[in-house]
Design an enzyme around this catalytic site. Structure first.
Site, PDB file in Angstrom:
ATOM      1  CE1 TYR A 161     -24.283   4.106 -16.149  1.00  0.00           C
ATOM      2  CE2 TYR A 161     -22.094   5.685 -15.900  1.00  0.00           C
ATOM      3  CZ  TYR A 161     -22.951   4.983 -15.415  1.00  0.00           C
ATOM      4  OH  TYR A 161     -22.202   3.982 -14.588  1.00  0.00           O
ATOM      5  CE1 TYR A 183     -10.567   8.964  -9.621  1.00  0.00           C
ATOM      6  CE2 TYR A 183     -11.225  10.422 -10.843  1.00  0.00           C
ATOM      7  CZ  TYR A 183     -10.560   9.647 -10.752  1.00  0.00           C
ATOM      8  OH  TYR A 183      -9.317   9.361 -11.734  1.00  0.00           O
ATOM      9  CE  LYS A 236      -5.970  11.593  -9.475  1.00  0.00           C
ATOM     10  NZ  LYS A 236      -4.816   9.863  -9.548  1.00  0.00           N
ATOM     11  CB  THR A 275      -7.784  12.787 -13.606  1.00  0.00           C
ATOM     12  OG1 THR A 275      -9.287  13.376 -14.444  1.00  0.00           O
ATOM     13  CG2 THR A 275      -8.211  13.532 -12.127  1.00  0.00           C
ATOM     14  CG  ASP A 276     -10.096  15.459 -17.844  1.00  0.00           C
ATOM     15  OD1 ASP A 276     -10.475  14.909 -16.934  1.00  0.00           O
ATOM     16  OD2 ASP A 276     -10.172  15.592 -18.527  1.00  0.00           O
ATOM     17  CD  GLU A 277     -13.120  12.125 -13.743  1.00  0.00           C
ATOM     18  OE1 GLU A 277     -13.953  12.161 -12.729  1.00  0.00           O
ATOM     19  OE2 GLU A 277     -13.243  11.366 -14.651  1.00  0.00           O
ATOM     20  CG  ASP A 298      -1.877   0.895   1.731  1.00  0.00           C
ATOM     21  OD1 ASP A 298      -1.512   2.386   0.363  1.00  0.00           O
ATOM     22  OD2 ASP A 298      -3.252   0.327   1.850  1.00  0.00           O
TER      23      ASP A 298
HETATM   24  P1  NAD Z   1      -6.541   1.784 -12.536  1.00  0.00           P
HETATM   25  O1  NAD Z   1      -7.837   1.726 -10.856  1.00  0.00           O
HETATM   26  O2  NAD Z   1      -6.963   0.913 -13.395  1.00  0.00           O
HETATM   27  O3  NAD Z   1      -5.354   0.779 -11.278  1.00  0.00           O
HETATM   28  C1  NAD Z   1      -5.276   1.871 -10.018  1.00  0.00           C
HETATM   29  C2  NAD Z   1      -3.459   0.992  -9.299  1.00  0.00           C
HETATM   30  O4  NAD Z   1      -3.524   1.549  -8.013  1.00  0.00           O
HETATM   31  C3  NAD Z   1      -4.664  -0.897  -9.017  1.00  0.00           C
HETATM   32  O5  NAD Z   1      -3.609  -1.497 -10.016  1.00  0.00           O
HETATM   33  C4  NAD Z   1      -4.133  -0.378  -7.890  1.00  0.00           C
HETATM   34  O6  NAD Z   1      -4.275  -2.062  -7.528  1.00  0.00           O
HETATM   35  C5  NAD Z   1      -3.042   0.312  -7.460  1.00  0.00           C
HETATM   36  N1  NAD Z   1      -4.235   0.800  -5.960  1.00  0.00           N
HETATM   37  C6  NAD Z   1      -4.981   1.393  -5.534  1.00  0.00           C
HETATM   38  N2  NAD Z   1      -4.430   1.369  -4.530  1.00  0.00           N
HETATM   39  C7  NAD Z   1      -3.488   1.518  -3.731  1.00  0.00           C
HETATM   40  C8  NAD Z   1      -3.168   1.755  -2.859  1.00  0.00           C
HETATM   41  N3  NAD Z   1      -3.487   2.409  -2.268  1.00  0.00           N
HETATM   42  N4  NAD Z   1      -1.659   1.845  -2.923  1.00  0.00           N
HETATM   43  C9  NAD Z   1      -0.830   0.991  -3.925  1.00  0.00           C
HETATM   44  N5  NAD Z   1      -2.215   0.668  -4.842  1.00  0.00           N
HETATM   45  C10 NAD Z   1      -3.158   0.866  -4.761  1.00  0.00           C
HETATM   46  O7  NAD Z   1      -6.589   3.080 -12.401  1.00  0.00           O
HETATM   47  P2  NAD Z   1      -5.640   3.844 -13.994  1.00  0.00           P
HETATM   48  O8  NAD Z   1      -7.219   3.742 -15.232  1.00  0.00           O
HETATM   49  O9  NAD Z   1      -4.933   2.896 -14.788  1.00  0.00           O
HETATM   50  O10 NAD Z   1      -5.950   5.269 -13.380  1.00  0.00           O
HETATM   51  C11 NAD Z   1      -3.805   5.037 -13.155  1.00  0.00           C
HETATM   52  C12 NAD Z   1      -3.752   7.065 -12.619  1.00  0.00           C
HETATM   53  O11 NAD Z   1      -4.065   7.643 -13.436  1.00  0.00           O
HETATM   54  C13 NAD Z   1      -4.753   7.047 -11.090  1.00  0.00           C
HETATM   55  O12 NAD Z   1      -4.523   7.340 -10.387  1.00  0.00           O
HETATM   56  C14 NAD Z   1      -5.926   8.150 -12.205  1.00  0.00           C
HETATM   57  O13 NAD Z   1      -6.164   8.979 -10.821  1.00  0.00           O
HETATM   58  C15 NAD Z   1      -4.825   8.807 -13.156  1.00  0.00           C
HETATM   59  N6  NAD Z   1      -6.029   9.029 -14.402  1.00  0.00           N
HETATM   60  C16 NAD Z   1      -6.743   8.270 -15.297  1.00  0.00           C
HETATM   61  C17 NAD Z   1      -7.586   8.320 -16.676  1.00  0.00           C
HETATM   62  C18 NAD Z   1      -8.115   7.236 -17.103  1.00  0.00           C
HETATM   63  O14 NAD Z   1      -8.654   7.890 -17.929  1.00  0.00           O
HETATM   64  N7  NAD Z   1      -8.155   5.744 -16.683  1.00  0.00           N
HETATM   65  C19 NAD Z   1      -7.195   9.517 -16.623  1.00  0.00           C
HETATM   66  C20 NAD Z   1      -6.526  10.453 -16.094  1.00  0.00           C
HETATM   67  C21 NAD Z   1      -6.044   9.877 -14.700  1.00  0.00           C
HETATM   68  O1  DAU Z   2     -11.129  12.091 -16.974  1.00  0.00           O
HETATM   69  C1  DAU Z   2      -9.905  11.363 -16.497  1.00  0.00           C
HETATM   70  C2  DAU Z   2     -10.927   9.936 -15.549  1.00  0.00           C
HETATM   71  O2  DAU Z   2     -11.795   9.296 -16.827  1.00  0.00           O
HETATM   72  C3  DAU Z   2     -10.503   9.614 -14.893  1.00  0.00           C
HETATM   73  O3  DAU Z   2      -9.865  10.751 -13.940  1.00  0.00           O
HETATM   74  C4  DAU Z   2     -10.783   8.331 -14.263  1.00  0.00           C
HETATM   75  O4  DAU Z   2     -10.022   7.974 -13.237  1.00  0.00           O
HETATM   76  C5  DAU Z   2     -12.021   8.248 -15.048  1.00  0.00           C
HETATM   77  O5  DAU Z   2     -12.518   6.651 -15.231  1.00  0.00           O
HETATM   78  C6  DAU Z   2     -12.334   8.470 -16.356  1.00  0.00           C
HETATM   79  O6  DAU Z   2     -13.768   8.832 -15.593  1.00  0.00           O
HETATM   80  P1  DAU Z   2     -14.961   9.280 -16.095  1.00  0.00           P
HETATM   81  O7  DAU Z   2     -15.527   9.231 -15.210  1.00  0.00           O
HETATM   82  O8  DAU Z   2     -15.241  10.112 -17.600  1.00  0.00           O
HETATM   83  O9  DAU Z   2     -15.131   7.510 -16.954  1.00  0.00           O
HETATM   84  P2  DAU Z   2     -16.681   6.052 -17.478  1.00  0.00           P
HETATM   85  O10 DAU Z   2     -15.219   5.407 -18.032  1.00  0.00           O
HETATM   86  O11 DAU Z   2     -16.489   5.695 -16.108  1.00  0.00           O
HETATM   87  O12 DAU Z   2     -16.949   7.057 -18.366  1.00  0.00           O
HETATM   88  C7  DAU Z   2     -16.643   7.305 -19.034  1.00  0.00           C
HETATM   89  C8  DAU Z   2     -17.970   7.936 -19.646  1.00  0.00           C
HETATM   90  O13 DAU Z   2     -19.247   7.825 -19.803  1.00  0.00           O
HETATM   91  C9  DAU Z   2     -18.936   8.888 -18.764  1.00  0.00           C
HETATM   92  O14 DAU Z   2     -19.183  10.596 -18.921  1.00  0.00           O
HETATM   93  C10 DAU Z   2     -20.341   8.675 -17.742  1.00  0.00           C
HETATM   94  C11 DAU Z   2     -19.966   7.414 -19.280  1.00  0.00           C
HETATM   95  N1  DAU Z   2     -20.356   5.844 -19.009  1.00  0.00           N
HETATM   96  C12 DAU Z   2     -20.073   5.117 -18.189  1.00  0.00           C
HETATM   97  C13 DAU Z   2     -19.948   4.115 -17.882  1.00  0.00           C
HETATM   98  C14 DAU Z   2     -19.551   3.010 -17.028  1.00  0.00           C
HETATM   99  C15 DAU Z   2     -22.086   5.810 -19.452  1.00  0.00           C
HETATM  100  O15 DAU Z   2     -22.994   6.817 -19.792  1.00  0.00           O
HETATM  101  N2  DAU Z   2     -22.256   4.127 -19.266  1.00  0.00           N
HETATM  102  C16 DAU Z   2     -21.063   3.793 -18.719  1.00  0.00           C
HETATM  103  O16 DAU Z   2     -22.469   2.426 -17.790  1.00  0.00           O
END
Ligand code: NAD
Ligand code: DAU
Length: 354
Positions: free
Chosen positions: A215, A158, A162, A132-134, A57
Site C-alpha cells: 500500500y 477497527y 477496540k 491492540t496498539d492501534e 457468540d
Molecule cells: P482473528 O481475526 O484471527 O480471530 C478472531 C477470532 O474471534 C476468530 O476465531 C473469530 O471466529 C472469533 N470471533 C469473531 N467474532 C466473534 C464473536 N462475536 N463471538 C465469538 N467469537 C468471535 O484475530 P487475531 O488476529 O487472532 O486477534 C485476536 C485478538 O487480538 C483481537 O481482539 C485483536 O484485536 C487482538 N490483537 C491482534 C493483533 C494482531 O496482530 N493480529 C495485535 C494486537 C491485538
Molecule cells: O497493530 C496491531 C494490529 O495489527 C492489530 O490490532 C490488527 O488486528 C492486525 O490486523 C494488525 O493491523 P495492521 O493494519 O497493522 O495489519 P495488516 O497486516 O493488515 O497490515 C500491516 C501493514 O501492511 C499496514 O501498514 C498495511 C500494510 N499492508 C497490508 C496489506 C494486507 C500492505 O501494504 N498491503 C497489504 O496487502
C-alpha cells in the site's frame, strides 16, 4: 479452568495450544467461527479432554451465562473480535457488533457471575481483555513509542471499536470493581495467521506467483512480535498483572512494510527458490494506499518487562524464519483457508486498491 473467547482465530488458537502444553489447565473455547475462525488450527487437541470447544457468540448473554455457571472459570480471556482494518473500512458494522456490543454483553454476563462468587474464588478471578496498539493512533517519525499513558486516538473503525471495548473494560473495573487486565499489543505474526494480513498474504501470494500488493509508498512502520511471545506475555499478565492496569506488549522491532516484504522474499528465495529463477521481490507491486492509513506504531513495553519480568524469546529474524518455514510445511492449511469467501474478499479488496 479458564474460558477463552476467539480461541479458533490466529492469536487465540496459538494461545490455546500454548496454554495446554505449557500450563495444562483445562480450557473452554468459545468462538463464533466467523471467516477468521478455524478449527483446523486446533486439530492437535482433538480428543484431549483439557480443551472443550463451544461454537457461539460473545454477545449471546444466555449462552455465556450458562457456560460460566457450568464451568466456573477462574479467568476469562477475551480474544474474540473482528480484527482486520481493511475489512473495517469496507464494512464497519460487524466491528461495532462484536468488538463493542459483544464485549459489553460479555462484560455484563461476567459481572453477574463474578458478583456471585465468594471468598478466595472471588479474589482470584480475572477478566483479561486482549487489545491492540492501534487504539493510540499514529506516531510521527521521531515520536517516542506508545506508553500505557499515551492518550487514545483511534483512526480506523477497527481501532475505534477496540478503543471502545477497552473503555468499557476499564469502566467495569472503576465502577463495579471487576478485576480486569488489559493488554495492548503490536502486530503479531506466526503460524495460523490468516492470509488477509500483510506477512501471510505476502508468503502465499509469492508462492502462487501473484503480485505482492504494497500500500502507498510502503514506508509505514509497524512493531512486529512473534505470536508465541504475545502468548507468553498474556500468560504472565494473567499470572501477576495488577488488576485495573493495562500492559503494552511489543517486540522492539519497528520495520517499514517494504522492508518486511523484502525480508519475506529473501527468506523464500533461500528456502524455496522460484521455479523460473529470479527473486520473489520482483513480484512487489505498489497499489493504492489504505484510507486513513496510520503511518507509524511503536510500543514501549518497559512496564511489562520491569514489573513482570517478561521478555520476548524471538527476534524478528528468528520469528520470521520460523513463520516462513511453517507456511512452507503447511500448504494444506493454506489451501483450506483459501475458500470461496477468502477469494471474494481478495477480489473486492485488491480490485479497489489497484
Ligand atoms: P482473528 O481475526 O484471527 O480471530 C478472531 C477470532 O474471534 C476468530 O476465531 C473469530 O471466529 C472469533 N470471533 C469473531 N467474532 C466473534 C464473536 N462475536 N463471538 C465469538 N467469537 C468471535 O484475530 P487475531 O488476529 O487472532 O486477534 C485476536 C485478538 O487480538 C483481537 O481482539 C485483536 O484485536 C487482538 N490483537 C491482534 C493483533 C494482531 O496482530 N493480529 C495485535 C494486537 C491485538
Ligand atoms: O497493530 C496491531 C494490529 O495489527 C492489530 O490490532 C490488527 O488486528 C492486525 O490486523 C494488525 O493491523 P495492521 O493494519 O497493522 O495489519 P495488516 O497486516 O493488515 O497490515 C500491516 C501493514 O501492511 C499496514 O501498514 C498495511 C500494510 N499492508 C497490508 C496489506 C494486507 C500492505 O501494504 N498491503 C497489504 O496487502
Amino acid at each position: 479452568m479458564i474460558l477463552v473467547t476467539g480461541g479458533a482465530g490466529f492469536i487465540g488458537s496459538n494461545f490455546v495450544l500454548d496454554w495446554v502444553s505449557a500450563v495444562g489447565e483445562p480450557v473452554v473455547n468459545l468462538d463464533k467461527l466467523t471467516y477468521a475462525g478455524n478449527l483446523e488450527n486446533l486439530r492437535s487437541l482433538q480428543g484431549d479432554g483439557r480443551h472443550q470447544f463451544v461454537q457461539g457468540d460473545i454477545g449471546d448473554g444466555a449462552l455465556v451465562e450458562s457456560l460460566l455457571a457450568r464451568h466456573r472459570p477462574r479467568a476469562i480471556l477475551n480474544f474474540a473480535a473482528e480484527s482486520h482494518v481493511d475489512r473495517s473500512i469496507h464494512a464497519p458494522g460487524t466491528f461495532i457488533e462484536t468488538n463493542v456490543v459483544g464485549t459489553f454483553r460479555l462484560l455484563e454476563a461476567v459481572r453477574a457471575y463474578w458478583g456471585a462468587l465468594q471468598g478466595a474464588e472471588r479474589e482470584a478471578f480475572r477478566f483479561l481483555h486482549v487489545s491492540t496498539d492501534e487504539v493510540y493512533g499514529s506516531l510521527g517519525p521521531r515520536d517516542p513509542a506508545f506508553t500505557e499513558q499515551h492518550r487514545y486516538e483511534p483512526n480506523s473503525p477497527y481501532s475505534a471499536s477496540k478503543a471502545a471495548s477497552d473503555h468499557l473494560v476499564r469502566a467495569y473495573h472503576h465502577t463495579y470493581g471487576l478485576p480486569v487486565l488489559t493488554t495492548n499489543c503490536s502486530n503479531n505474526y506466526g503460524p495460523y495467521h490468516f492470509p488477509e494480513k500483510l506477512i501471510p498474504l505476502m508468503i502465499v501470494n509469492a508462492l502462487a506467483g501473484k503480485p505482492l500488493p504494497v500500500y502507498g509508498d510502503g514506508q509505514q512502520v509497524r512493531d512486529w512480535l512473534y505470536v508465541g511471545d504475545h502468548c507468553s506475555a498474556i500468560r504472565r499478565v494473567l499470572e501477576a498483572g495488577r488488576t485495573g492496569e493495562t500492559y503494552n506488549v511489543g517486540g522492539w522491532n519497528e520495520k517499514a512494510n517494504l522492508d518486511v516484504v523484502r525480508t519475506v522474499c529473501a527468506l523464500l528465495d533461500e528456502l524455496k527458490p522460484r521455479a523460473g529463477g529470479g527473486s520473489y521481490g520482483e513480484q512487489v507491486t505498489f497499489v493504492k494506499d489504505r484510507p486513513g492509513h496510520d503511518r507509524r506504531y511503536a510500543i514501549d513495553a518497559r512496564r511489562l518487562e520491569r514489573e513482570l519480568g517478561w521478555k520476548p524469546a524471538e527476534t524478528f529474524e528468528t520469528g520470521l524464519r520460523k513463520t516462513v518455514q511453517w507456511y512452507l510445511a503447511n500448504t494444506a492449511w493454506v489451501e483450506h483457508v483459501q475458500s470461496g469467501a477468502y477469494r471474494e474478499w481478495i477480489a473486492t479488496q485488491y480490485a479497489s486498491a489497484a
